[in-house]
Design a protein around this motif. Structure first.
Motif, PDB file in Angstrom:
ATOM      1  N   LEU A 199      37.479  29.575  30.072  1.00  0.00           N
ATOM      2  CA  LEU A 199      37.807  28.818  31.218  1.00  0.00           C
ATOM      3  C   LEU A 199      36.807  29.391  32.182  1.00  0.00           C
ATOM      4  CD1 LEU A 199      40.684  27.652  32.691  1.00  0.00           C
ATOM      5  CD2 LEU A 199      40.723  29.999  33.554  1.00  0.00           C
ATOM      6  N   ARG A 200      36.384  28.212  33.109  1.00  0.00           N
ATOM      7  CA  ARG A 200      35.773  28.347  34.153  1.00  0.00           C
ATOM      8  C   ARG A 200      36.382  27.861  35.324  1.00  0.00           C
ATOM      9  NH1 ARG A 200      30.093  25.130  33.717  1.00  0.00           N
ATOM     10  NH2 ARG A 200      29.547  26.413  35.665  1.00  0.00           N
ATOM     11  N   LEU A 201      35.852  28.138  36.698  1.00  0.00           N
ATOM     12  CA  LEU A 201      36.009  27.408  37.966  1.00  0.00           C
ATOM     13  C   LEU A 201      35.124  26.297  38.254  1.00  0.00           C
ATOM     14  CD1 LEU A 201      37.725  28.024  40.740  1.00  0.00           C
ATOM     15  CD2 LEU A 201      35.787  29.516  41.449  1.00  0.00           C
ATOM     16  N   ILE A 202      35.793  25.389  38.702  1.00  0.00           N
ATOM     17  CA  ILE A 202      35.018  24.258  39.558  1.00  0.00           C
ATOM     18  C   ILE A 202      35.473  23.971  40.890  1.00  0.00           C
ATOM     19  CG2 ILE A 202      34.762  21.713  39.172  1.00  0.00           C
ATOM     20  CD1 ILE A 202      33.481  23.132  36.965  1.00  0.00           C
ATOM     21  N   VAL A 203      34.414  24.361  41.761  1.00  0.00           N
ATOM     22  CA  VAL A 203      34.768  23.928  43.146  1.00  0.00           C
ATOM     23  C   VAL A 203      33.905  22.542  43.366  1.00  0.00           C
ATOM     24  CG1 VAL A 203      34.646  25.074  45.332  1.00  0.00           C
ATOM     25  CG2 VAL A 203      34.862  26.643  43.463  1.00  0.00           C
ATOM     26  N   PRO A 204      34.134  21.352  43.428  1.00  0.00           N
ATOM     27  CA  PRO A 204      33.476  20.400  43.819  1.00  0.00           C
ATOM     28  C   PRO A 204      32.595  20.298  45.148  1.00  0.00           C
ATOM     29  CG  PRO A 204      35.635  19.645  42.807  1.00  0.00           C
ATOM     30  CD  PRO A 204      35.561  21.039  43.176  1.00  0.00           C
ATOM     31  N   GLY A 205      31.353  19.934  45.095  1.00  0.00           N
ATOM     32  CA  GLY A 205      30.720  19.900  46.299  1.00  0.00           C
ATOM     33  C   GLY A 205      29.862  21.142  46.538  1.00  0.00           C
ATOM     34  N   TRP A 206      30.238  22.138  45.875  1.00  0.00           N
ATOM     35  CA  TRP A 206      29.520  23.229  46.126  1.00  0.00           C
ATOM     36  C   TRP A 206      28.260  23.704  44.844  1.00  0.00           C
ATOM     37  CZ3 TRP A 206      30.768  28.095  48.961  1.00  0.00           C
ATOM     38  CH2 TRP A 206      31.901  27.758  50.023  1.00  0.00           C
ATOM     39  N   TYR A 207      27.137  24.479  45.388  1.00  0.00           N
ATOM     40  CA  TYR A 207      26.144  24.589  44.310  1.00  0.00           C
ATOM     41  C   TYR A 207      26.509  25.365  43.135  1.00  0.00           C
ATOM     42  CZ  TYR A 207      22.152  23.066  47.390  1.00  0.00           C
ATOM     43  OH  TYR A 207      21.387  22.437  47.860  1.00  0.00           O
ATOM     44  N   GLY A 208      26.067  25.156  42.171  1.00  0.00           N
ATOM     45  CA  GLY A 208      26.317  25.661  40.930  1.00  0.00           C
ATOM     46  C   GLY A 208      26.913  27.128  40.825  1.00  0.00           C
ATOM     47  N   MET A 209      26.268  28.134  41.694  1.00  0.00           N
ATOM     48  CA  MET A 209      26.899  29.480  41.490  1.00  0.00           C
ATOM     49  C   MET A 209      28.177  29.764  41.671  1.00  0.00           C
ATOM     50  SD  MET A 209      25.553  28.586  44.733  1.00  0.00           S
ATOM     51  CE  MET A 209      26.617  28.520  46.222  1.00  0.00           C
ATOM     52  N   THR A 210      28.823  28.840  42.349  1.00  0.00           N
ATOM     53  CA  THR A 210      30.248  28.780  42.803  1.00  0.00           C
ATOM     54  C   THR A 210      31.130  28.508  41.459  1.00  0.00           C
ATOM     55  OG1 THR A 210      29.635  28.036  44.879  1.00  0.00           O
ATOM     56  CG2 THR A 210      31.734  28.256  44.406  1.00  0.00           C
ATOM     57  N   GLN A 211      30.566  27.959  40.558  1.00  0.00           N
ATOM     58  CA  GLN A 211      31.209  27.339  39.413  1.00  0.00           C
ATOM     59  C   GLN A 211      31.331  28.438  38.314  1.00  0.00           C
ATOM     60  OE1 GLN A 211      32.020  24.291  40.653  1.00  0.00           O
ATOM     61  NE2 GLN A 211      30.258  24.061  42.111  1.00  0.00           N
ATOM     62  N   VAL A 212      32.170  29.478  38.455  1.00  0.00           N
ATOM     63  CA  VAL A 212      32.130  30.560  37.691  1.00  0.00           C
ATOM     64  C   VAL A 212      32.404  30.484  36.397  1.00  0.00           C
ATOM     65  CG1 VAL A 212      33.041  33.026  37.559  1.00  0.00           C
ATOM     66  CG2 VAL A 212      32.557  32.140  39.679  1.00  0.00           C
ATOM     67  N   LYS A 213      32.023  30.915  35.248  1.00  0.00           N
ATOM     68  CA  LYS A 213      32.094  30.650  33.802  1.00  0.00           C
ATOM     69  C   LYS A 213      32.720  32.017  33.397  1.00  0.00           C
ATOM     70  CE  LYS A 213      27.666  29.170  33.146  1.00  0.00           C
ATOM     71  NZ  LYS A 213      26.502  28.516  32.290  1.00  0.00           N
ATOM     72  N   TRP A 214      33.434  31.818  32.135  1.00  0.00           N
ATOM     73  CA  TRP A 214      33.785  32.807  31.420  1.00  0.00           C
ATOM     74  C   TRP A 214      34.774  33.600  32.281  1.00  0.00           C
ATOM     75  CZ3 TRP A 214      28.135  33.290  31.837  1.00  0.00           C
ATOM     76  CH2 TRP A 214      27.675  32.042  30.819  1.00  0.00           C
ATOM     77  N   LEU A 215      35.530  32.944  33.149  1.00  0.00           N
ATOM     78  CA  LEU A 215      36.599  33.657  33.969  1.00  0.00           C
ATOM     79  C   LEU A 215      37.370  34.557  33.487  1.00  0.00           C
ATOM     80  CD1 LEU A 215      36.700  33.134  37.053  1.00  0.00           C
ATOM     81  CD2 LEU A 215      38.344  31.452  36.591  1.00  0.00           C
ATOM     82  N   SER A 216      37.426  35.764  34.122  1.00  0.00           N
ATOM     83  CA  SER A 216      38.485  36.728  33.504  1.00  0.00           C
ATOM     84  C   SER A 216      39.687  37.242  34.493  1.00  0.00           C
ATOM     85  CB  SER A 216      37.872  37.890  32.905  1.00  0.00           C
ATOM     86  OG  SER A 216      36.845  38.569  33.594  1.00  0.00           O
ATOM     87  N   ARG A 217      39.119  37.307  35.658  1.00  0.00           N
ATOM     88  CA  ARG A 217      39.929  37.886  36.885  1.00  0.00           C
ATOM     89  C   ARG A 217      39.863  36.930  38.262  1.00  0.00           C
ATOM     90  NH1 ARG A 217      37.674  42.817  36.946  1.00  0.00           N
ATOM     91  NH2 ARG A 217      37.540  42.816  38.796  1.00  0.00           N
ATOM     92  N   ILE A 218      41.130  36.764  38.584  1.00  0.00           N
ATOM     93  CA  ILE A 218      41.244  36.309  40.156  1.00  0.00           C
ATOM     94  C   ILE A 218      41.632  37.391  40.825  1.00  0.00           C
ATOM     95  CG2 ILE A 218      41.694  34.506  41.675  1.00  0.00           C
ATOM     96  CD1 ILE A 218      41.785  32.565  39.416  1.00  0.00           C
ATOM     97  N   ASP A 219      41.117  37.757  41.835  1.00  0.00           N
ATOM     98  CA  ASP A 219      41.584  38.848  42.828  1.00  0.00           C
ATOM     99  C   ASP A 219      41.756  38.358  44.286  1.00  0.00           C
ATOM    100  OD1 ASP A 219      41.883  41.529  41.092  1.00  0.00           O
ATOM    101  OD2 ASP A 219      39.894  40.469  40.629  1.00  0.00           O
ATOM    102  N   ALA A 220      42.827  38.656  44.824  1.00  0.00           N
ATOM    103  CA  ALA A 220      43.133  38.236  46.210  1.00  0.00           C
ATOM    104  C   ALA A 220      42.712  39.517  47.040  1.00  0.00           C
ATOM    105  CB  ALA A 220      44.377  37.812  46.509  1.00  0.00           C
ATOM    106  N   VAL A 221      41.708  39.495  48.066  1.00  0.00           N
ATOM    107  CA  VAL A 221      41.337  40.580  48.883  1.00  0.00           C
ATOM    108  C   VAL A 221      41.362  40.344  50.278  1.00  0.00           C
ATOM    109  CG1 VAL A 221      39.767  41.353  46.926  1.00  0.00           C
ATOM    110  CG2 VAL A 221      39.125  39.728  48.585  1.00  0.00           C
ATOM    111  N   SER A 222      41.611  41.547  51.077  1.00  0.00           N
ATOM    112  CA  SER A 222      41.789  41.338  52.360  1.00  0.00           C
ATOM    113  C   SER A 222      40.599  41.721  53.246  1.00  0.00           C
ATOM    114  CB  SER A 222      42.897  42.395  52.848  1.00  0.00           C
ATOM    115  OG  SER A 222      42.610  43.285  52.385  1.00  0.00           O
ATOM    116  N   ALA A 223      39.279  41.890  52.557  1.00  0.00           N
ATOM    117  CA  ALA A 223      38.099  42.082  53.153  1.00  0.00           C
ATOM    118  C   ALA A 223      36.828  41.096  52.476  1.00  0.00           C
ATOM    119  CB  ALA A 223      37.737  43.361  53.172  1.00  0.00           C
TER     120      ALA A 223
END
Ligand SMILES: Nc1nc2c(c(=O)[nH]1)N[C@H]1C(S)=C(S)[C@@H](COP(=O)(O)O)O[C@H]1N2
Ligand SMILES: [Mo]
Length: 366
Positions: A199-223
């Protein structure tokens, strides 16, 4: 999770300064791992998977798909743990997306920042299939005060002197865009290991570093997330001490598929005299492409623009050129609907990011 860089484990490393010297062994080693799009493949609107450019910071991780889970946690009302099947049974959406490495053009800077030495070729377009991130975030419910989502990959390494799992963050606002996807397919097939399986993240329009591969976690953070890839790596900096500006959306760029046939070593092109069709692709993450200029030496012509196959994919352009015998330099320049024009002399930056200097192709017409 909200670790600060000064609390990350440090490993002593020498960090080379930008150089005007010859390409180093280390740059060659990176270039052999991270290949570019062969420019003749600009002929394909959707890049065949095996020709898609590649950038892998560390090693391609081995992921056991059956045991793998995506964990959605941090400051959410309901933590989630999803299998690949869970994700595949959610609403499905396919989108053609062009993305480009933020380091594209780095090796054409002088002095040259030492990293993956791209010339022009770190861009491709694929059809990505997955499920919208926003639905999932809605389901998990972000707690009050959440400002960012952090996306962490299964790959691990050390860069400069920071040991970390590859991770990038997005503001809640950016993460909720409907086109942001968690994808499990590329060009109609499960992701290849090198492109982020499972699984990977795709964020259309953004440079490649944003398209995180081998996704294992998504964390909501307050900072604001302080990870290496967020606070150190992807910044436009004038010098080592400049705090810098974050690299985000792609700057406009046009590329041409080199016409004629190449000289093996120099890649100089050889053409016969007469009228020829020159074509290429152009894209921007900051608007649609409104103009492409094709340049032969000092003369420039407006190219005809094709229709992009999606809001977030490159458009074709083409022009007829009456060749004249002799040596020529071909070039092209894109302008986007936000009024950004590809510069002829872009400002230098310390980490070699976003260098959209116009491509130049040397040709001999015989
Ligand atoms: N987990 C992880 N995701 C990553 C990377 C990485 O090294 N690890 N490289 C990033 C960079 S810098 C780019 S340019 C794109 C390249 O994607 P591709 O190899 O599928 O073309 O992936 C991004 N996602
Ligand atoms: Mo990249």
């Amino acid at each position: 999770m909200e670790s600060r860089n000064d609390t990350l484990p440090r490993i002593t490393a020498t960090v080379p300064e930008p150089t005007t010297g010859p390409l180093s062994f280390e740059e060659l080693q990176l270039a052999n791992r991270n290949r570019g799009l062969p420019l003749e493949a600009l002929r394909y609107d959707i890049t065949p998977t095996g020709l898609h450019y590649l950038l892998v910071h560390f090693d391609i991780p081995l992921v056991d798909a059956a045991a793998w889970r995506l964990r959605l946690g941090g400051k959410v009302k309901k933590e989630m743990s999803l299998s690949l099947e869970d994700l595949r049974s959610r609403p499905r959406c396919t989108l053609p997306v062009t993305f480009e490495c933020a380091g594209n053009g780095r090796a054409r800077l002088s002095p040259r920042p030492i990293s993956q030495p791209w010339l022009n070729e770190a861009v491709s377009t694929a059809e990505w299939t997955g499920t919208p991130l926003a639905n999932l975030l809605d389901e998990a419910g972000l707690a009050p005060g959440v400002v960012e989502l952090v996306f962490t990959g299964a790959d691990h390494g050390v860069e400069k002197e920071y040991e970390h799992d590859y991770a990038r963050s997005l503001s809640v606002n950016e993460a909720m865009h409907p086109e942001v996807l968690l994808v499990y397919e590329m060009n109609g097939r499960p992701l290849e290991p090198q492109h982020g399986f499972p699984l990977r993240l795709i964020v259309p329009g953004w440079y490649g570093m944003t398209q995180v591969k081998w996704l294992s976690r998504i964390d909501a953070v307050s900072a604001a997330f302080d990870g290496y890839q967020q606070r150190v790596a992807y910044l436009y900096k004038r010098n080592a001490d400049d705090p810098g500006e974050p690299v985000t959306r792609m700057r406009p760029r046009a590329l041409l598929a080199p016409p004629g046939f190449p000289d093996y070593l120099t890649r100089r092109r050889i053409l016969d005299r007469g009228r020829i069709a020159v074509h290429g692709r152009a894209w921007s993450g900051q608007g649609s492409i409104s103009r492409v200029e094709f340049c032969v030496d000092d003369r420039s012509f407006d190219a005809a623009l094709g229709k992009a196959s999606g809001l977030f994919s490159w458009c074709a352009w083409g022009v007829e050129w009456d060749t004249t015998p002799g040596e020529h330099v071909l070039s092209c320049r894109a302008t986007d609907s936000a009024g950004n024009v590809q510069p002829t002399d872009p400002p230098w930056n310390f980490q070699g990011m976003g260098n959209n200097l116009a491509q130049e192709v040397s040709v001999t017409v015989r």
